[in-house]
Design a protein around this motif. Sequence first.
Motif, PDB file in Angstrom:
ATOM      1  N   GLU A 159     -14.849 -62.984  54.789  1.00 49.17           N
ATOM      2  CA  GLU A 159     -15.725 -63.712  53.868  1.00 49.17           C
ATOM      3  C   GLU A 159     -15.035 -64.990  53.419  1.00 49.17           C
ATOM      4  O   GLU A 159     -13.886 -64.975  52.981  1.00 49.17           O
ATOM      5  N   ARG A 160     -15.750 -66.079  53.544  1.00 46.29           N
ATOM      6  CA  ARG A 160     -15.191 -67.374  53.164  1.00 46.29           C
ATOM      7  C   ARG A 160     -15.973 -67.964  52.004  1.00 46.29           C
ATOM      8  O   ARG A 160     -17.198 -67.917  51.986  1.00 46.29           O
ATOM      9  N   HIS A 161     -15.240 -68.501  51.084  1.00 45.79           N
ATOM     10  CA  HIS A 161     -15.866 -69.147  49.934  1.00 45.79           C
ATOM     11  C   HIS A 161     -15.512 -70.629  49.988  1.00 45.79           C
ATOM     12  O   HIS A 161     -14.343 -71.017  49.884  1.00 45.79           O
ATOM     13  N   ASP A 162     -16.520 -71.441  50.201  1.00 44.85           N
ATOM     14  CA  ASP A 162     -16.294 -72.878  50.309  1.00 44.85           C
ATOM     15  C   ASP A 162     -15.750 -73.442  49.002  1.00 44.85           C
ATOM     16  O   ASP A 162     -16.329 -73.243  47.934  1.00 44.85           O
ATOM     17  N   GLN A 163     -14.629 -74.126  49.116  1.00 47.99           N
ATOM     18  CA  GLN A 163     -14.009 -74.733  47.938  1.00 47.99           C
ATOM     19  C   GLN A 163     -14.555 -76.144  47.754  1.00 47.99           C
ATOM     20  O   GLN A 163     -14.526 -76.952  48.677  1.00 47.99           O
TER      21      GLN A 163
END
Length: 346
Positions: A159-163
């Motif tokens: 899971e990636r959370h865009d910064q």
Amino acid sequence: MEKNLKAAKEYYQQHYYHEDISNRIKQGVIQSIHRKKRVSMGKRIFYFSSAVIAAFALFIGLAFYSPAVASVAAKVPFLKMIFEFKPVADIVSEALTKKGYKHEGMGVQYSPTKIFTVTIKGSEAYVDKVRPDVTRIVKEILLAREMDAYKIKVERAIERHDQQPTAKEKALMEKQEQIFGIVRNVLISYGYEHESIGMNAANTIELNLPKTETRIDEIKQQIQIKLTEQKLGFHTINVRKYDPEKREREGRWSPIISTIADGIFGSKKFKVTGVGYTNRSAEYMMISIRTSVSSKDSDYKRVVTNIENTILEFLTSKETKAIIKDDAYKITIISKDKKETVITSD
């Protein structure tokens, strides 16, 4: 057979393929290519995944499991099938989607072991549950394409959370985009709509222009004037010159080399560990193929002959010759102990 192939190709081009898709695939390939790939100006060593074929090859888009396509495929030489039929990555994606498996992507590793990886979205428990079925689906598709050299790995997608960029980073990106816009407009005014533009960490603007261009100093001066007018400061502008004829040749050969690499990497019988090319020579395109067999091995002659015959069958086909035209080429098959077998167009 040729009539069927032509009709299928036209169908796919009308219903599936367009430039935006090609560009998105290319960007995905660039981001996912193995981190150990090394690139130099004159020579490139490629570790191809099947997705590369999606970026460069001709497309035929009838359903992979269609009996009509299967009957045609049975009569098509190995590399020609890879070149003209749907990319295996597309087939895997469609099969998984049909089964309801949400996948994030696919990748191929070639060293030290050849691995075809699929990432599935969901919890660890879910991925563990579906792994056997996903593995079976991928294996069946690869084997149907004679791509039996891969181990199959099914992983859980991270899971990636865009910064979000900071205000400072956002301002810098906006400034760079403004600079690129000005440079692009100047290049367009000189007849260059598709040349690449870059900027390094030292804020040096990087351009690629043909060696036949006689107005390079004028172009650089115009860029500087426009940047000054917009109060964007002074920038060093570096221009790398390329040979237009070699670039055109490389563009035509890209799908051919991609197909060769994708095919002989994926099949166990070829025992290939590396494929590379150089377009530096003015006389011919050079391709090198490295194998894991030694010239002293009992199967050395059989392996090399297999590679040689398969490539020659592909390069001398009507479809391939229409692309590479009358270009001369030199293909070197290199054994583990450095013995070379050379194929030339002469």
